[in-house]
Scaffold this motif. Structure first.
Motif, PDB file in Angstrom:
ATOM      1  N   ALA A  50      28.152  38.411  21.734  1.00  0.00           N
ATOM      2  CA  ALA A  50      29.375  37.753  21.974  1.00  0.00           C
ATOM      3  C   ALA A  50      30.439  38.721  22.729  1.00  0.00           C
ATOM      4  O   ALA A  50      30.905  38.269  23.643  1.00  0.00           O
ATOM      5  CB  ALA A  50      30.048  37.226  20.831  1.00  0.00           C
ATOM      6  N   VAL A  51      30.418  39.879  22.121  1.00  0.00           N
ATOM      7  CA  VAL A  51      31.033  41.087  22.765  1.00  0.00           C
ATOM      8  C   VAL A  51      30.666  41.350  24.063  1.00  0.00           C
ATOM      9  O   VAL A  51      31.418  41.389  25.055  1.00  0.00           O
ATOM     10  CB  VAL A  51      30.902  42.150  22.073  1.00  0.00           C
ATOM     11  N   VAL A  52      29.426  41.606  24.537  1.00  0.00           N
ATOM     12  CA  VAL A  52      28.942  41.662  25.813  1.00  0.00           C
ATOM     13  C   VAL A  52      29.474  40.596  26.603  1.00  0.00           C
ATOM     14  O   VAL A  52      29.833  40.759  27.794  1.00  0.00           O
ATOM     15  CB  VAL A  52      27.349  41.838  25.677  1.00  0.00           C
ATOM     16  N   LYS A  53      29.182  39.243  26.277  1.00  0.00           N
ATOM     17  CA  LYS A  53      29.683  38.217  27.055  1.00  0.00           C
ATOM     18  C   LYS A  53      31.108  38.101  27.189  1.00  0.00           C
ATOM     19  O   LYS A  53      31.614  37.746  28.385  1.00  0.00           O
ATOM     20  CB  LYS A  53      28.912  36.679  26.312  1.00  0.00           C
ATOM     21  N   LEU A  55      33.274  40.809  27.407  1.00  0.00           N
ATOM     22  CA  LEU A  55      33.243  41.837  28.412  1.00  0.00           C
ATOM     23  C   LEU A  55      33.024  41.689  29.753  1.00  0.00           C
ATOM     24  O   LEU A  55      33.760  41.965  30.840  1.00  0.00           O
ATOM     25  CB  LEU A  55      32.497  43.214  27.921  1.00  0.00           C
ATOM     26  N   ARG A  56      31.792  40.824  30.145  1.00  0.00           N
ATOM     27  CA  ARG A  56      31.390  40.570  30.961  1.00  0.00           C
ATOM     28  C   ARG A  56      32.490  39.355  31.840  1.00  0.00           C
ATOM     29  O   ARG A  56      32.699  39.480  32.858  1.00  0.00           O
ATOM     30  CB  ARG A  56      29.921  39.606  30.938  1.00  0.00           C
ATOM     31  N   ARG A  57      32.987  38.592  31.003  1.00  0.00           N
ATOM     32  CA  ARG A  57      34.076  37.636  31.686  1.00  0.00           C
ATOM     33  C   ARG A  57      35.407  38.273  32.206  1.00  0.00           C
ATOM     34  O   ARG A  57      35.763  38.033  32.927  1.00  0.00           O
ATOM     35  CB  ARG A  57      34.484  36.718  30.459  1.00  0.00           C
ATOM     36  N   PRO A  60      35.015  40.794  35.830  1.00  0.00           N
ATOM     37  CA  PRO A  60      35.353  40.290  37.194  1.00  0.00           C
ATOM     38  C   PRO A  60      36.704  40.229  37.637  1.00  0.00           C
ATOM     39  O   PRO A  60      37.171  40.545  38.545  1.00  0.00           O
ATOM     40  CB  PRO A  60      34.592  38.829  37.285  1.00  0.00           C
ATOM     41  N   ALA A  61      37.653  39.610  36.364  1.00  0.00           N
ATOM     42  CA  ALA A  61      38.971  39.687  36.617  1.00  0.00           C
ATOM     43  C   ALA A  61      39.598  41.035  37.045  1.00  0.00           C
ATOM     44  O   ALA A  61      40.328  41.088  37.801  1.00  0.00           O
ATOM     45  CB  ALA A  61      39.508  39.130  35.303  1.00  0.00           C
ATOM     46  N   SER A  62      39.214  41.861  36.316  1.00  0.00           N
ATOM     47  CA  SER A  62      39.791  43.407  36.486  1.00  0.00           C
ATOM     48  C   SER A  62      39.336  44.020  37.580  1.00  0.00           C
ATOM     49  O   SER A  62      39.949  44.916  38.288  1.00  0.00           O
ATOM     50  CB  SER A  62      39.490  44.140  35.102  1.00  0.00           C
ATOM     51  N   SER A  63      38.314  43.690  38.093  1.00  0.00           N
ATOM     52  CA  SER A  63      37.515  44.450  39.254  1.00  0.00           C
ATOM     53  C   SER A  63      37.951  43.695  40.609  1.00  0.00           C
ATOM     54  O   SER A  63      38.065  44.324  41.625  1.00  0.00           O
ATOM     55  CB  SER A  63      36.082  44.446  39.170  1.00  0.00           C
ATOM     56  N   SER A  64      38.494  42.377  40.501  1.00  0.00           N
ATOM     57  CA  SER A  64      39.075  41.824  41.461  1.00  0.00           C
ATOM     58  C   SER A  64      40.543  42.197  41.869  1.00  0.00           C
ATOM     59  O   SER A  64      40.880  41.749  42.856  1.00  0.00           O
ATOM     60  CB  SER A  64      38.947  40.132  41.395  1.00  0.00           C
ATOM     61  N   ALA A  65      41.136  42.716  40.742  1.00  0.00           N
ATOM     62  CA  ALA A  65      42.717  42.996  40.757  1.00  0.00           C
ATOM     63  C   ALA A  65      42.644  44.227  42.051  1.00  0.00           C
ATOM     64  O   ALA A  65      41.651  45.180  42.177  1.00  0.00           O
ATOM     65  CB  ALA A  65      43.152  43.728  39.502  1.00  0.00           C
TER      66      ALA A  65
END
Length: 73
Positions: A50-53, A55-57, A60-65
């Motif tokens: 659940a933690v890995v999932k 973190l993956r969610r 993308p949000a932080s990398s697209s900033a």
């Protein structure tokens, strides 16, 4: 760790990494090694998944900033 135990641990990690690649999970050897160690310490595999999932969610949000340098006052 004795050499035989080290070889067994390395072989096990190689197997898990190979399975990860076949399943296209996208976890590197280091991450898998950490997750295995946490499981061996008694952490719940379901909780770690659940933690890995989560973190993956978030990734993308932080990398697209936009990447901008912090302003200096």
């Amino acid at each position: 760790m004795d050499p035989e135990a080290a070889r067994h641990a390395r072989d096990s990690l190689d197997l898990v990494f190979h399975m990860s690649n076949i399943l296209d999970i996208g976890l590197d050897r280091h991450t898998l090694s950490v997750l295995i160690a946490l499981c061996e310490m008694g952490f719940s595999p379901e909780a770690l998944a659940a933690v890995v999932k989560e973190l993956r969610r978030e990734t993308p949000a932080s990398s697209s900033a936009p990447k901008t340098a912090p302003s200096v006052p």
